[in-house]
Design an enzyme around this catalytic site. Structure first.
Site, PDB file in Angstrom:
ATOM      1  N   HIS A 139     -69.493 -49.964 -44.943  1.00 14.03           N
ATOM      2  CA  HIS A 139     -69.922 -51.255 -45.471  1.00 14.03           C
ATOM      3  C   HIS A 139     -68.772 -52.253 -45.411  1.00 14.03           C
ATOM      4  O   HIS A 139     -67.608 -51.906 -45.640  1.00 14.03           O
ATOM      5  CB  HIS A 139     -70.400 -51.100 -46.918  1.00 14.03           C
ATOM      6  CG  HIS A 139     -71.348 -52.181 -47.336  1.00 14.03           C
ATOM      7  ND1 HIS A 139     -70.936 -53.463 -47.642  1.00 14.03           N
ATOM      8  CD2 HIS A 139     -72.699 -52.181 -47.488  1.00 14.03           C
ATOM      9  CE1 HIS A 139     -71.977 -54.192 -47.973  1.00 14.03           C
ATOM     10  NE2 HIS A 139     -73.070 -53.442 -47.883  1.00 14.03           N
ATOM     11  N   HIS A 140     -69.109 -53.514 -45.089  1.00  9.50           N
ATOM     12  CA  HIS A 140     -68.088 -54.539 -44.993  1.00  9.50           C
ATOM     13  C   HIS A 140     -67.408 -54.787 -46.341  1.00  9.50           C
ATOM     14  O   HIS A 140     -66.277 -55.279 -46.407  1.00  9.50           O
ATOM     15  CB  HIS A 140     -68.698 -55.840 -44.467  1.00  9.50           C
ATOM     16  CG  HIS A 140     -67.734 -56.689 -43.687  1.00  9.50           C
ATOM     17  ND1 HIS A 140     -66.459 -56.957 -44.120  1.00  9.50           N
ATOM     18  CD2 HIS A 140     -67.865 -57.339 -42.508  1.00  9.50           C
ATOM     19  CE1 HIS A 140     -65.842 -57.735 -43.243  1.00  9.50           C
ATOM     20  NE2 HIS A 140     -66.664 -57.971 -42.255  1.00  9.50           N
ATOM     21  N   ALA A 141     -68.085 -54.440 -47.430  1.00  8.92           N
ATOM     22  CA  ALA A 141     -67.448 -54.544 -48.740  1.00  8.92           C
ATOM     23  C   ALA A 141     -66.358 -53.492 -48.916  1.00  8.92           C
ATOM     24  O   ALA A 141     -65.444 -53.667 -49.725  1.00  8.92           O
ATOM     25  CB  ALA A 141     -68.498 -54.393 -49.847  1.00  8.92           C
TER      26      ALA A 141
END
Length: 454
Positions: A139-141
């Protein structure tokens, strides 16, 4: 476990079924001659065995808030099911690259499970030419694209004889910081708030200078294109490599940079694609080009996001490859010069303005229609120059797979690694037909650049 940064929270809040917010990558490995039997199984067993303790980043999952998931705080999974996160798959016959890309397209379009740490890895066997594929997404988070590439590069070895490579999700001795106590985190948060209060006056003082010197092109001046439309959740993935020496030769002869040449290749491919669809606008397309704000010495395992953004005129209104390259070089030179004059706070502010358009689809209320903030995101991530190996398997190519969004139906990302420039293109399956034609356009664009700079 700890509070999320505002940017990490934004990536979680933006996610929906139509907008999976993970970055991924497809790597292709070649086993030594005469040693290909069981290579995929061996790679899979290496990745699940690993030894040691999982690194904190790969234990992170969103915390719980009331009846749902929090976009403010991370939780740590103390019982990670590694067999869920790492899987072994096999392609159907005839095992062409076409079947591989179809499988990766499907995997890249599926959401990560927020009940678990936000990453998955797939070892893929069955390619007719004997290569082994590895598709990984996170995930980009959890981490940005540059951090993801650095994490994997550190897991590989420059020595083909090495047999002790450690998967990036396992903690390396003495390289991970000790977990901080609640008191330490509270003190850190207090100091951060104090620093923020001290920077507000400086930010206000610099706002006028930032607006006055903001480089061209500016956000929300891009033309409407067929890429700037709402999208679905299904993805199509296309990938191809070109020798890095060819791109560097064009850069040397033209007095430009390698990144300029990558952007010029993308410009030529997009122009051809839109011309074939009778959809090329009269004004030039504008690209958002992410810029890493991490220092070169920062750890590749550092989680979170540290990315700025510049806007670039792609000069797609010009039929001359040399003219397109010169205009792209000029636009990037101006952006870099402007960014060099800014304080870190102003640089983050300018980047926030540039990327603001990505978050607009996530807002709960519709906004008045306006020009797109930009037409496409194009990223160039540097990798290792020399060949890399995983326990004797040679890394042949590393194709990035990034994130299309509403209003941004295509994303192009490249990784330079092992003597090649590896292009990964991700698009909405419904709104961007015949995505693979962009690969043909990239090849024609490079040939055009070579001929025009010869």
């Amino acid at each position: 476990m700890g509070l999320m940064s505002p940017m990490d929270s934004m990536f979680l809040l933006m996610e929906s079924r139509e907008h999976p917010m993970h970055v991924g990558g497809l790597s292709l490995f070649t086993a030594p001659a005469g040693d290909r039997s069981g290579a995929a199984r061996s790679l899979y067993e290496d990745l699940i065995a690993g030894g040691g303790e999982l690194a904190p980043t790969f234990r992170r999952r969103p915390g719980r808030l009331l009846a749902g998931f929090s976009a403010l705080q991370w939780d740590s999974d103390d019982d990670v099911d590694i067999d869920y996160h790492v899987r072994l798959l096999s392609l159907p016959a005839p095992g062409r690259v076409r079947e591989l890309l179809e499988l990766v397209s499907m995997l890249h379009g599926s959401l990560l499970d927020r009940h678990r740490p936000l990453w998955e890895a797939y070892v893929i066997d069955g390619l007719a030419d004997g290569r082994i594929a590895l598709y990984v997404k996170s995930h980009h988070a959890l981490m940005d694209g540059i951090s993801t590439v650095r994490t994997w590069q550190r897991a590989l070895s420059a020595d083909p004889a090495t047999r002790d490579c450690v998967p990036p999700w396992y903690r390396r001795p003495r390289t991970e910081p000790a977990p901080s106590s609640l008191l330490t985190r509270s003190l850190d948060a207090g100091r951060a708030v104090g620093r923020l209060g001290a920077t507000i006056p400086r930010a206000a003082t610099g706002a006028y200078a930032l607006a006055r010197d903001y480089p061209q092109p500016r956000p929300f001046q891009a033309p409407e294109t067929m890429f700037n439309v709402p999208i679905t959740g299904a993805r199509r993935f296309a990938a191809q490599s070109w020798p890095l020496a060819r791109l560097r030769a064009v850069a040397a002869r033209s007095g430009t940079t390698l990144n300029d040449v990558v952007l010029a290749m993308c410009s030529g491919a997009l122009r051809d694609y839109l011309l074939a669809a009778h959809a090329l606008p009269g004004d030039p397309l504008i690209a958002m080009v992410p810029v890493s704000l991490r220092g070169a010495d920062q750890s590749g395992t550092e989680s979170g996001n540290s990315v700025g953004a510049a806007l670039c005129d792609l000069a797609t209104d010009s039929a001359d490859p040399a003219d397109r390259l010169a205009r792209i070089h000029g636009a990037m030179t101006r952006s870099k010069a402007s960014m060099a004059k800014l304080t870190p706070l102003q640089l983050l502010g300018m980047s926030a303005v540039n990327v603001a358009g990505l978050a607009l689809p996530a807002l709960p209320v519709p906004l008045p229609r306006s020009a797109p903030p930009f037409n496409i995101v194009i990223s160039n991530v540097p990798g290792a120059e020399e060949p890399r190996y995983w326990n004797g398997l040679r890394l042949e190519a590393a194709y990035p797979a990034s994130i299309p969004l509403d209003g941004q139906a295509v994303n192009i990302t490249t990784v330079s690694s092992g003597g090649g420039m590896h292009f990964g293109i991700v698009g909405c399956r419904r709104t961007v037909p015949h995505l693979q034609n962009l690969l043909t356009g990239l090849d024609r664009a490079l040939i055009g650049l070579e001929e025009s700079t010869a």
